[in-house]
Design an enzyme around this catalytic site. Structure first.
Site, short mmCIF file in Angstrom:
data_model
loop_
_atom_site.label_atom_id
_atom_site.label_comp_id
_atom_site.label_asym_id
_atom_site.label_seq_id
_atom_site.Cartn_x
_atom_site.Cartn_y
_atom_site.Cartn_z
N LEU A 119 0.65 32.56 58.82
CA LEU A 119 0.87 31.48 57.85
C LEU A 119 0.51 32.06 56.50
O LEU A 119 -0.54 32.72 56.36
CB LEU A 119 -0.01 30.27 58.17
CG LEU A 119 0.38 29.43 59.38
CD1 LEU A 119 -0.68 28.37 59.67
CD2 LEU A 119 1.74 28.76 59.18
N ASP A 120 1.34 31.85 55.49
CA ASP A 120 1.07 32.48 54.21
C ASP A 120 -0.08 31.79 53.48
O ASP A 120 -0.65 30.79 53.94
CB ASP A 120 2.34 32.56 53.35
CG ASP A 120 2.90 31.20 52.97
OD1 ASP A 120 2.11 30.25 52.83
OD2 ASP A 120 4.12 31.09 52.78
N LEU A 121 -0.42 32.33 52.33
CA LEU A 121 -1.60 31.89 51.57
C LEU A 121 -1.65 30.39 51.36
O LEU A 121 -2.69 29.75 51.56
CB LEU A 121 -1.62 32.61 50.21
CG LEU A 121 -2.74 32.21 49.24
CD1 LEU A 121 -4.09 32.70 49.74
CD2 LEU A 121 -2.44 32.76 47.85
N ASN A 122 -0.53 29.79 50.99
CA ASN A 122 -0.51 28.37 50.63
C ASN A 122 -0.10 27.46 51.78
O ASN A 122 0.04 26.25 51.58
CB ASN A 122 0.44 28.16 49.44
CG ASN A 122 -0.04 28.88 48.20
OD1 ASN A 122 -1.23 28.86 47.89
ND2 ASN A 122 0.87 29.54 47.51
N SER A 123 0.08 28.02 52.96
CA SER A 123 0.43 27.22 54.14
C SER A 123 -0.83 26.92 54.94
O SER A 123 -1.82 27.66 54.87
CB SER A 123 1.46 27.94 55.01
OG SER A 123 2.66 28.14 54.30
#
Length: 253
Positions: A119-123
């Site tokens: 999951l990316d940084l903002n997810s």
């Protein structure tokens, strides 16, 4: 020490042979299977005090494996955890930009774990963690048919016909994505909540696809991965999947 052999390790005599060195190292949490093969190529792996020179070398119970001079503990039983990842963390063990990572935020006492996908940084939302690198790669395969489901908040007025067309598999910037199921849950002014489901999950796929439709994603929460659900997990909470449930839910090979 088992002699190198080019035969696959899933035949009828695989139990007698043992387990390929790269797979064993992946299960032990040393590195991914591919990186473990690179360690072998670089001459950094020894088995029972002998250098390993071929990736098709087999490890048997009781063998001693060393990587860069350090003895590697026998792999633990396969374990899986559900983790509610908050936003603001990157899913990597080390970040060159010095950003906080998922693995640094985990409670102490865990064995070395790897993530099933990212999951990316903002997810935020459900992230599966396991001590078995081979299992992680197995669960990431689209061929398993496991659906990853998300709640997505976008800025913009949603046209449901546009969402329906995603089921054909969108093409964005020359990249062909697999079919995406997307439905409108609510629209309030310029903000809408969607439920999005896919089987592939490429890097930033949902954000890129939504941007191609003219929507900015302001929040992205994974709510399920295959049979495993986020429901009931608080932010940053970690919960181990019972062994019996894990065995029942794993894709049959």
């Amino acid at each position: 020490m088992s002699a190198p052999d080019d035969a696959p390790d899933n035949g009828p005599d695989s139990a007698a042979r043992g387990e390929r060195i790269a797979k064993w190292l992946a299960r032990a949490g040393v590195a991914s299977r591919r990186d473990a093969e690179k360690l072998v190529e670089d001459g950094k792996v020894r088995l029972n005090n002998q250098p390993v020179t071929h990736p098709a070398t087999f490890v048997q119970p009781g063998d001693m494996v060393q990587v860069a001079g350090k003895v590697v503990d026998q792999p633990d039983r396969t374990r899986l955890w559900l983790y509610h990842k908050p936003d603001g963390l990157v899913t990597t063990h080390k970040d060159p930009e010095g950003r906080p990572t998922v693995f640094a935020a985990l409670p102490p006492g865990l064995p070395r774990v790897v993530s099933v996908g990212r999951l990316d940084l903002n997810s935020e939302g459900l992230l599966l963690l396991t001590n078995d690198g081979a299992l992680a790669r197995q669960l990431e395969l689209p061929a398993n048919g496991w659906i990853r489901r998300y709640r997505v908040r976008v800025f913009g007025v949603v046209n449901e016909r546009q969402l329906a067309e995603l089921a054909r598999g969108p093409v964005v910037d020359g990249i062909k994505y697999g079919p995406i199921e997307a439905g409108l849950d609510s629209q309030k002014g310029d903000n809408a909540w969607l439920t999005v489901a896919l089987r592939e999950g490429r890097n930033r796929e949902i954000r890129r696809v939504m941007m191609s439709l003219g929507f900015h994603v302001s929040r992205l929460i994974r709510i399920s991965y295959g049979p495993f659900q986020l429901s009931g997990l608080e932010r940053s909470e970690l919960q181990e999947v019972p062994g019996k449930v894990l065995r029942e839910q794993l894709p049959k090979s």
